[in-house]
Design a protein around this motif. Structure first.
Motif, PDB file in Angstrom:
ATOM      1  N   ASN A   1      12.371  12.738 -14.866  1.00 40.77           N
ATOM      2  CA  ASN A   1      13.351  11.685 -15.129  1.00 40.77           C
ATOM      3  C   ASN A   1      14.703  11.951 -14.478  1.00 40.77           C
ATOM      4  OD1 ASN A   1      13.684  13.803 -17.052  1.00 40.77           O
ATOM      5  ND2 ASN A   1      14.924  12.440 -18.332  1.00 40.77           N
ATOM      6  N   LEU A   2      14.993  13.198 -14.097  1.00 43.95           N
ATOM      7  CA  LEU A   2      16.207  13.481 -13.341  1.00 43.95           C
ATOM      8  C   LEU A   2      15.941  13.210 -11.857  1.00 43.95           C
ATOM      9  CD1 LEU A   2      17.469  16.738 -15.085  1.00 43.95           C
ATOM     10  CD2 LEU A   2      18.164  14.372 -15.502  1.00 43.95           C
ATOM     11  N   VAL A   3      16.935  12.639 -11.184  1.00 41.23           N
ATOM     12  CA  VAL A   3      16.719  12.158  -9.818  1.00 41.23           C
ATOM     13  C   VAL A   3      16.297  13.287  -8.884  1.00 41.23           C
ATOM     14  CG1 VAL A   3      17.824  11.060  -7.826  1.00 41.23           C
ATOM     15  CG2 VAL A   3      18.284  10.207 -10.135  1.00 41.23           C
ATOM     16  N   ARG A   4      16.885  14.453  -9.065  1.00 37.35           N
ATOM     17  CA  ARG A   4      16.522  15.585  -8.192  1.00 37.35           C
ATOM     18  C   ARG A   4      15.054  15.947  -8.358  1.00 37.35           C
ATOM     19  NH1 ARG A   4      19.868  21.315  -7.834  1.00 37.35           N
ATOM     20  NH2 ARG A   4      18.552  22.294  -6.245  1.00 37.35           N
ATOM     21  N   ASN A   5      14.568  16.001  -9.590  1.00 38.46           N
ATOM     22  CA  ASN A   5      13.153  16.293  -9.831  1.00 38.46           C
ATOM     23  C   ASN A   5      12.259  15.179  -9.298  1.00 38.46           C
ATOM     24  OD1 ASN A   5      14.622  18.058 -11.798  1.00 38.46           O
ATOM     25  ND2 ASN A   5      12.539  18.658 -12.340  1.00 38.46           N
ATOM     26  N   LEU A   6      12.715  13.944  -9.459  1.00 34.02           N
ATOM     27  CA  LEU A   6      11.930  12.798  -9.020  1.00 34.02           C
ATOM     28  C   LEU A   6      11.715  12.840  -7.510  1.00 34.02           C
ATOM     29  CD1 LEU A   6      10.651  10.077  -9.926  1.00 34.02           C
ATOM     30  CD2 LEU A   6      12.894   9.032  -9.609  1.00 34.02           C
ATOM     31  N   ALA A   7      12.791  13.076  -6.775  1.00 25.35           N
ATOM     32  CA  ALA A   7      12.689  13.147  -5.314  1.00 25.35           C
ATOM     33  C   ALA A   7      11.848  14.357  -4.882  1.00 25.35           C
ATOM     34  CB  ALA A   7      14.075  13.202  -4.693  1.00 25.35           C
ATOM     35  N   ALA A   8      12.030  15.483  -5.568  1.00 27.72           N
ATOM     36  CA  ALA A   8      11.272  16.685  -5.214  1.00 27.72           C
ATOM     37  C   ALA A   8       9.781  16.488  -5.471  1.00 27.72           C
ATOM     38  CB  ALA A   8      11.794  17.881  -6.006  1.00 27.72           C
ATOM     39  N   PHE A   9       9.442  15.804  -6.577  1.00 25.84           N
ATOM     40  CA  PHE A   9       8.039  15.520  -6.893  1.00 25.84           C
ATOM     41  C   PHE A   9       7.442  14.641  -5.800  1.00 25.84           C
ATOM     42  CE2 PHE A   9       4.559  13.260  -8.879  1.00 25.84           C
ATOM     43  CZ  PHE A   9       3.980  14.170  -9.747  1.00 25.84           C
ATOM     44  N   ARG A  10       8.151  13.622  -5.405  1.00 30.84           N
ATOM     45  CA  ARG A  10       7.690  12.728  -4.328  1.00 30.84           C
ATOM     46  C   ARG A  10       7.415  13.512  -3.048  1.00 30.84           C
ATOM     47  NH1 ARG A  10      12.405   9.178  -2.021  1.00 30.84           N
ATOM     48  NH2 ARG A  10      13.042  11.332  -1.528  1.00 30.84           N
ATOM     49  N   ASP A  11       8.366  14.354  -2.685  1.00 31.41           N
ATOM     50  CA  ASP A  11       8.243  15.070  -1.417  1.00 31.41           C
ATOM     51  C   ASP A  11       7.141  16.131  -1.467  1.00 31.41           C
ATOM     52  OD1 ASP A  11      10.340  13.494  -0.607  1.00 31.41           O
ATOM     53  OD2 ASP A  11      11.874  15.048  -0.895  1.00 31.41           O
ATOM     54  N   ARG A  12       7.001  16.787  -2.621  1.00 30.64           N
ATOM     55  CA  ARG A  12       5.978  17.832  -2.723  1.00 30.64           C
ATOM     56  C   ARG A  12       4.575  17.236  -2.631  1.00 30.64           C
ATOM     57  NH1 ARG A  12       4.569  21.771  -7.934  1.00 30.64           N
ATOM     58  NH2 ARG A  12       2.843  22.877  -6.912  1.00 30.64           N
ATOM     59  N   TRP A  13       4.349  16.145  -3.381  1.00 25.56           N
ATOM     60  CA  TRP A  13       3.003  15.598  -3.459  1.00 25.56           C
ATOM     61  C   TRP A  13       2.763  14.463  -2.467  1.00 25.56           C
ATOM     62  CZ3 TRP A  13      -0.193  18.691  -5.679  1.00 25.56           C
ATOM     63  CH2 TRP A  13       0.242  19.524  -6.702  1.00 25.56           C
ATOM     64  N   GLN A  14       3.800  14.070  -1.744  1.00 28.16           N
ATOM     65  CA  GLN A  14       3.678  13.008  -0.739  1.00 28.16           C
ATOM     66  C   GLN A  14       3.071  11.741  -1.359  1.00 28.16           C
ATOM     67  OE1 GLN A  14       4.661  13.013   2.892  1.00 28.16           O
ATOM     68  NE2 GLN A  14       6.020  14.276   1.599  1.00 28.16           N
ATOM     69  N   VAL A  15       3.692  11.335  -2.472  1.00 29.40           N
ATOM     70  CA  VAL A  15       3.293  10.105  -3.168  1.00 29.40           C
ATOM     71  C   VAL A  15       4.535   9.274  -3.423  1.00 29.40           C
ATOM     72  CG1 VAL A  15       1.222  11.042  -4.283  1.00 29.40           C
ATOM     73  CG2 VAL A  15       3.467  11.270  -5.404  1.00 29.40           C
TER      74      VAL A  15
ATOM     75  N   ALA B   1       0.855  -1.183   0.000  1.00 30.90           N
ATOM     76  CA  ALA B   1       0.000   0.000   0.000  1.00 30.90           C
ATOM     77  C   ALA B   1       0.894   1.236   0.000  1.00 30.90           C
ATOM     78  CB  ALA B   1      -0.911  -0.001   1.228  1.00 30.90           C
ATOM     79  N   ALA B   2       0.263   2.389  -0.181  1.00 26.71           N
ATOM     80  CA  ALA B   2       0.990   3.660  -0.136  1.00 26.71           C
ATOM     81  C   ALA B   2       0.695   4.347   1.181  1.00 26.71           C
ATOM     82  CB  ALA B   2       0.577   4.554  -1.298  1.00 26.71           C
ATOM     83  N   ARG B   3       1.773   4.833   1.817  1.00 27.82           N
ATOM     84  CA  ARG B   3       1.628   5.642   3.019  1.00 27.82           C
ATOM     85  C   ARG B   3       2.489   6.878   2.839  1.00 27.82           C
ATOM     86  NH1 ARG B   3       3.770   3.104   8.437  1.00 27.82           N
ATOM     87  NH2 ARG B   3       5.723   3.675   7.411  1.00 27.82           N
ATOM     88  N   GLY B   4       1.845   7.990   2.474  1.00 21.28           N
ATOM     89  CA  GLY B   4       2.626   9.171   2.142  1.00 21.28           C
ATOM     90  C   GLY B   4       3.547   8.874   0.973  1.00 21.28           C
ATOM     91  N   PRO B   5       4.835   9.213   1.074  1.00 22.32           N
ATOM     92  CA  PRO B   5       5.752   9.006  -0.042  1.00 22.32           C
ATOM     93  C   PRO B   5       6.362   7.608  -0.081  1.00 22.32           C
ATOM     94  CG  PRO B   5       6.877  10.180   1.699  1.00 22.32           C
ATOM     95  CD  PRO B   5       5.444  10.001   2.158  1.00 22.32           C
ATOM     96  N   GLN B   6       5.872   6.699   0.758  1.00 24.64           N
ATOM     97  CA  GLN B   6       6.457   5.363   0.832  1.00 24.64           C
ATOM     98  C   GLN B   6       5.481   4.290   0.367  1.00 24.64           C
ATOM     99  OE1 GLN B   6       7.511   5.201   5.040  1.00 24.64           O
ATOM    100  NE2 GLN B   6       9.678   5.432   4.499  1.00 24.64           N
TER     101      GLN B   6
END
Length: 625
Positions: free
Chosen positions: A352-366, A39-44
């Motif tokens: 597709n760049l790792v920095r954007n990928l991590a930032a997207f995860r953290d911003r949207w908590q997915v 399941a998804a719990r926040g960004p995890q």
């Protein structure tokens, strides 16, 4: 007792087969029960106990959808054109039989067991929608693909598809469909190894983009454009129904990690008559998500952005018009891009760049996941996964198998042409797990730490060491090459110019020179080097020789180093008129007992390297090659 007298009673062999099947089903069910629903719990992504799960896996592409470059049929462009070629020389029933045998052997339990033994925890299963048609329904599609330029033939197929849809005749009697059999087999094999499975609709009805190799479509972007006689976007209706049926069947199956609803939508833009901001994709994802959730299916749903899975304008959670936004995972496909942790795209929805990928995860908590990555050099692989691992972002390598290629884990030997009976027979044999060669260097790059180095082969002196048998490891650790990773998708220069044997930046070409092991190191440049781990049983003097050619304008010079000390030097004379091999003396090296790393350094380029020889001085004095 003659069983023919009792036509309604199962024979003993049939009863045993049924019993065996039932026992296998019970075993698979038991394995499934041992696996935890994700399941998804926040960004995890988490398991049923709330513990984070990072999915690291392997794609089994080229199996349930033939992509031309995987099979080295590039001129045929896609599975549809492969089938067209086959149908020109053999009856349709024989084509179906070939594909039955191909699906039965290209990926088997042995392949899945191999994946598990490497330490991966998931498998992504790309498939073609036509495997969920009955054989009779697939024949209707085959008739259309035999007339690829005929609008009338395509219209007839679309109308037939519409009729099946309206009559409720699509994706029924699931146990009889080839796609379901394949999924169930993979689920059973994977559960036995505690591997999760990601179901990936790789070739959607109508095609999700313009690239026929991925979509296997009749016309570009028909998933978004093609309407039936009633004005419906019928391919979208069919796709929704397919996922509804899959959800009904598998909604309670914890062996499945995620549903990957559409693989790599691309070129949805104004240039192709669609919106410039993913409106069509956003609306369709919303419809698919609602359809799956309506079946009371809580599996994770993997979304893929426009632009081959990476661009998410109007696809973020706040933009999707769905009733239930839980359990969404956002995907990236990473190919031929920088791995620099500081590299960033100005568009925050391009991930597709790792920095954007991590930032997207953290911003949207997915949760985010890299559903495909690979198709590059070992150096790029290693840098990519180490960046992702550092961010606790899961990834899935593309691909398990390829014909005569080093980027996959398993190398399938060349087989000739798929359009000949001999070629097809060889393909069926060569692609079996037991007949494939393991690309150890690709696996090493993905699974070992950044500073890891291991011998590629055992070298105990005295010995002749093929130049291409240098150590396993990254650029700067096991070797150095001036161009070892492709980080710009517009740059098509291969990292291994010879495209042979190994998948590093080292340029390796085929060679028939005795002692070279079938390969030679070429296109050397000043400052490049190769390391070799050697074992010296006892301290002693070793005469050094190098087998090489040099057709350049100037002598080539190389040094052999033990640590910082130079223990041998080689000068390979220039001979522009010939590529003849020379045996070059490098002096005598005094080597202590033990295991050491020797480094062959290019001081002046130009030489093609076949082998290094270490001979005890007594043996050398008695002669040699």
């Amino acid at each position: 007792m003659n069983p023919t007298f009792f036509p309604n009673r199962p024979t003993r062999s049939i009863r045993l087969t049924a019993l065996t099947g039932a026992l296998a089903l019970l075993a698979c069910t038991a394995s499934a029960q041992q696996m935890s629903r994700l399941a998804a719990r926040g960004p995890q992504i988490v398991n049923a106990q709330g513990q984070p799960v990072v999915l690291r896996g392997v794609n089994v592409g080229g199996w349930l959808l033939q992509e031309s470059y995987i099979l080295k049929t590039d001129t045929l462009d896609c599975q549809r054109r492969i089938q067209q070629g086959l149908l020109r020389t053999m009856p349709e029933k024989d084509v179906e039989e070939f594909y039955r045998q191909y699906r039965a052997g290209f990926v088997t339990k042995a392949d899945i067991d191999f994946i598990a033994k490497q330490g991966f925890n998931c498998v992504r299963l790309p498939f073609h929608y036509d495997l969920f048609l009955t054989q009779q329904q697939r024949w209707a599609r085959t008739k259309a693909l035999q007339s690829p330029k005929s609008d009338a033939a395509l219209t007839a197929y679309v109308q037939t598809l519409s009729q099946w849809y309206d009559a409720g005749q699509l994706f029924t009697d699931l146990d009889q469909l080839d796609g379901i059999r394949a999924i169930d087999n993979v689920l059973g094999w994977c559960a036995a190894d505690q591997l999760y499975v990601v179901l990936d609709l790789h070739a959607a009805p109508g095609g999700q983009g313009t690239d026929p190799n991925i979509n296997d479509n009749f016309r570009p972007l028909d998933l978004w454009k093609r309407r039936d006689a009633k004005g419906r976007l019928i391919y979208q209706d069919v796709t929704v129904r397919l996922w509804e049926q899959l959800a009904r069947r598998y909604k309670n199956d914890p062996r499945i990690a995620m549903y990957d609803l559409i693989n790599e939508p691309h070129n949805l833009n104004a240039e192709h008559g669609l919106s410039a901001d993913n409106q069509e994709l956003s609306a369709f994802y919303s419809r698919l998500i609602d359809a799956v959730r309506a079946q009371k299916d809580e599996h994770l749903l993997l979304l893929e952005g426009n632009g081959y899975g990476n661009e998410y304008t109007n696809l973020t959670p706040d933009k999707l018009r769905v009733k239930d936004k839980t359990g969404l995972v956002y995907n990236s496909h990473r190919y031929w891009c920088p791995n620099d942790a500081q590299a960033a795209d100005p568009n925050p929805n391009q991930i597709n760049l790792v920095r954007n990928l991590a930032a997207f995860r953290d911003r949207w908590q997915v949760p985010v996941w890299v559903g495909e990555t690979g198709e590059n050099s070992n150096e790029w692989f290693a840098a990519a996964v180490q960046q992702l691992n550092a961010q606790n972002i899961g990834w899935c390598h593309w691909n398990l198998k390829r014909v005569d290629a080093g980027t996959s884990f398993l190398r399938v030997k060349p087989y000739g042409s798929i359009l000949t009976a001999e070629g097809r027979a060889k393909l069926l044999q060569n692609s079996k797990f037991e007949n494939c060669e393991v690309n150890r260097d690709a696996l090493f790059a993905l699974l070992q730490p950044a500073d890891a180095r291991q011998p590629f082969a055992r070298h105990t002196l005295p010995a002749t060491i093929p130049a291409a048998a240098y150590d396993l490891g990254r650029d700067g650790v096991a070797y150095h090459d001036t161009y070892s990773a492709r980080i710009d998708y517009r740059e098509h220069k291969p990292t291994n110019t010879g495209d042979q044997y190994r998948n590093d930046g080292v340029d390796i070409q085929a060679s028939t020179e005795a002692g070279a092991g079938g390969y030679a190191v070429a296109h050397t440049e000043a400052g490049e080097w190769l390391s070799y781990t050697v074992t010296v049983p006892k301290a002693g003097q070793y005469a050094l020789q190098l087998r090489a050619t040099n057709s350049g304008p100037a002598p080539a010079r190389l040094q052999l180093k033990l640590g910082e000390a130079t223990v041998g030097t080689f000068t390979v004379a220039a001979d522009p008129a010939t590529t003849g091999w020379q045996t070059v003396a490098g002096g005598t090296a005094s080597l202590p007992a033990g295991t050491h790393t020797l480094r062959l350094l290019v001081e002046q380029p130009g030489a093609v390297l076949g082998w290094l020889r270490f001979a005890e001085t007594k043996a050398a004095a008695q002669g040699g090659q």
